[in-house]
Design a protein around this motif. Sequence first.
Motif, PDB file in Angstrom:
ATOM      1  N   PHE A   4       0.811  -1.207   0.000  1.00  0.00           N
ATOM      2  CA  PHE A   4       0.000   0.000   0.000  1.00  0.00           C
ATOM      3  C   PHE A   4       0.854   1.272   0.000  1.00  0.00           C
ATOM      4  O   PHE A   4       0.375   2.328  -0.409  1.00  0.00           O
ATOM      5  N   ALA A   5       2.102   1.182   0.442  1.00  0.00           N
ATOM      6  CA  ALA A   5       2.983   2.341   0.384  1.00  0.00           C
ATOM      7  C   ALA A   5       3.230   2.754  -1.061  1.00  0.00           C
ATOM      8  O   ALA A   5       3.329   3.948  -1.377  1.00  0.00           O
ATOM      9  N   ILE A   6       3.326   1.769  -1.954  1.00  0.00           N
ATOM     10  CA  ILE A   6       3.522   2.065  -3.373  1.00  0.00           C
ATOM     11  C   ILE A   6       2.355   2.884  -3.908  1.00  0.00           C
ATOM     12  O   ILE A   6       2.530   3.858  -4.657  1.00  0.00           O
ATOM     13  N   VAL A   7       1.132   2.504  -3.503  1.00  0.00           N
ATOM     14  CA  VAL A   7      -0.055   3.225  -3.954  1.00  0.00           C
ATOM     15  C   VAL A   7      -0.056   4.650  -3.411  1.00  0.00           C
ATOM     16  O   VAL A   7      -0.327   5.611  -4.151  1.00  0.00           O
ATOM     17  N   VAL A   8       0.256   4.797  -2.124  1.00  0.00           N
ATOM     18  CA  VAL A   8       0.237   6.118  -1.500  1.00  0.00           C
ATOM     19  C   VAL A   8       1.293   7.030  -2.116  1.00  0.00           C
ATOM     20  O   VAL A   8       1.033   8.195  -2.423  1.00  0.00           O
ATOM     21  N   ILE A   9       2.500   6.515  -2.323  1.00  0.00           N
ATOM     22  CA  ILE A   9       3.576   7.316  -2.929  1.00  0.00           C
ATOM     23  C   ILE A   9       3.197   7.719  -4.349  1.00  0.00           C
ATOM     24  O   ILE A   9       3.428   8.858  -4.772  1.00  0.00           O
ATOM     25  N   GLY A  10       2.580   6.787  -5.097  1.00  0.00           N
ATOM     26  CA  GLY A  10       2.167   7.113  -6.457  1.00  0.00           C
ATOM     27  C   GLY A  10       1.045   8.129  -6.514  1.00  0.00           C
ATOM     28  O   GLY A  10       0.845   8.780  -7.540  1.00  0.00           O
ATOM     29  N   SER A  11       0.306   8.288  -5.432  1.00  0.00           N
ATOM     30  CA  SER A  11      -0.807   9.245  -5.383  1.00  0.00           C
ATOM     31  C   SER A  11      -0.498  10.401  -4.440  1.00  0.00           C
ATOM     32  O   SER A  11      -1.412  11.035  -3.905  1.00  0.00           O
ATOM     33  N   PHE A  12       0.777  10.683  -4.255  1.00  0.00           N
ATOM     34  CA  PHE A  12       1.229  11.670  -3.274  1.00  0.00           C
ATOM     35  C   PHE A  12       0.557  13.025  -3.466  1.00  0.00           C
ATOM     36  O   PHE A  12       0.126  13.661  -2.507  1.00  0.00           O
ATOM     37  N   SER A  13       0.450  13.464  -4.707  1.00  0.00           N
ATOM     38  CA  SER A  13      -0.096  14.803  -4.974  1.00  0.00           C
ATOM     39  C   SER A  13      -1.603  14.893  -4.757  1.00  0.00           C
ATOM     40  O   SER A  13      -2.157  15.990  -4.672  1.00  0.00           O
ATOM     41  N   LYS A  14      -2.282  13.754  -4.670  1.00  0.00           N
ATOM     42  CA  LYS A  14      -3.733  13.761  -4.504  1.00  0.00           C
ATOM     43  C   LYS A  14      -4.156  13.833  -3.034  1.00  0.00           C
ATOM     44  O   LYS A  14      -5.334  14.003  -2.742  1.00  0.00           O
ATOM     45  N   ILE A  15      -3.210  13.707  -2.124  1.00  0.00           N
ATOM     46  CA  ILE A  15      -3.541  13.627  -0.705  1.00  0.00           C
ATOM     47  C   ILE A  15      -3.694  15.024  -0.117  1.00  0.00           C
ATOM     48  O   ILE A  15      -2.837  15.886  -0.316  1.00  0.00           O
ATOM     49  N   ASN A  16      -4.768  15.239   0.598  1.00  0.00           N
ATOM     50  CA  ASN A  16      -4.980  16.483   1.328  1.00  0.00           C
ATOM     51  C   ASN A  16      -4.327  16.313   2.699  1.00  0.00           C
ATOM     52  O   ASN A  16      -4.920  15.763   3.626  1.00  0.00           O
ATOM     53  N   TRP A  17      -3.087  16.804   2.829  1.00  0.00           N
ATOM     54  CA  TRP A  17      -2.304  16.527   4.019  1.00  0.00           C
ATOM     55  C   TRP A  17      -2.859  17.223   5.261  1.00  0.00           C
ATOM     56  O   TRP A  17      -2.702  16.724   6.375  1.00  0.00           O
ATOM     57  N   THR A  18      -3.535  18.348   5.077  1.00  0.00           N
ATOM     58  CA  THR A  18      -4.151  19.032   6.224  1.00  0.00           C
ATOM     59  C   THR A  18      -5.246  18.187   6.828  1.00  0.00           C
ATOM     60  O   THR A  18      -5.328  17.992   8.058  1.00  0.00           O
ATOM     61  N   GLU A  19      -6.123  17.668   5.961  1.00  0.00           N
ATOM     62  CA  GLU A  19      -7.203  16.818   6.445  1.00  0.00           C
ATOM     63  C   GLU A  19      -6.669  15.519   7.023  1.00  0.00           C
ATOM     64  O   GLU A  19      -7.201  14.989   8.002  1.00  0.00           O
ATOM     65  N   LEU A  20      -5.604  14.989   6.414  1.00  0.00           N
ATOM     66  CA  LEU A  20      -5.010  13.762   6.924  1.00  0.00           C
ATOM     67  C   LEU A  20      -4.453  13.968   8.334  1.00  0.00           C
ATOM     68  O   LEU A  20      -4.630  13.126   9.225  1.00  0.00           O
TER      69      LEU A  20
END
Length: 339
Positions: A66-82
């Motif tokens: 799952f780290a591969i998926v998260v790294i590949g979607s890095f720009s899509k993550i709303n880090w504030t909400e996370l």
Amino acid sequence: MSGVTLNDPNGFLGFTPAGLAISFGVGFLILGINTFTVWSYGSSPRGIKLYEWFLRTVIGLIILMFAIVVIGSFSKINWTELGKGFIGWYGIPEYQNPKHVTLVLGMLGAAVGINMTFLYPYTLLAKGWGKHHKTLARWDLGMSMFMPFAVVTSLVMVAMTVTGVYPGQDELRETLTPVAAAASLHGILGEQAGRIIFSLGLIAMTCTAISTHMVVCGFTLCEMFGLEYTKMRFRLFAMAPAIGLLGVVTKLPFWFPVAASAICFAMLPIAYLIFYLLNNKESYLGEGMMKWPRREIFNLLLVVALIMATIGAAIKIKTGVIDKIPQLFGQPAAAALAK
């Protein structure tokens, strides 16, 4: 499968002879893998290391997947909400809904309940650790239980959210299936490879859960019957959960897993209560008893955990058992019980 008989054209319990053979074959394969692993655990310190490395390897593969998926979607993550999610900024969404509260508490109980209550303490004893190993034990607890749980859960939820498998809304998606969840890996690994790897991950986690239950039974049944721990007794009692092999061809009544889950959930507040009592019993801990203010802080955390677990268990028993009585016995019987 209800109503199926031995003369059913589809075969015994809805299986053809070939289907029965394949189902039992897979079941015996999984049981064999777990039996070998667990019996190695009960044989020697080397077996314990083998078992622990097995767990670490499984956890590592899941994290990598799952780290591969998260790294590949890095720009899509709303880090504030996370970040807000990590500190519980919004609390439990729709906390008035018992299902939401039960889900959160159930995840905690299922993830760390058995390990925390049974397996980890016995592992410390098996290693021969004592009061001089406190620092090492805390480090081991944090790195082998807390961190993997936090990291794996976070990666899975983030991966499913950014790939659209789980929309991230404040409602439960109770119809989510393993096949649908595997779609979170399609963008990185492709549909076929993603589904295969996700399925292997589920099998690995299943084997981990089965072997953990087997190890716990091997220890606790010796204690329950007041028997001295021996390698042969451990191996015998560890086979208690092997009856689950019948699950490959048996469809349990709809109420069975619900009732079993409610009973298991009720064990969690009992464990927290015992922890609280032992933590404050000087005749039991002796010099190992924590001093002020550490003991008071720990007690406060235990009380909070106890209250939450008790509320969750009450909700689970009501919604999972009491509210299901009309479906289990029929409306007339339920009305009679209510009187």
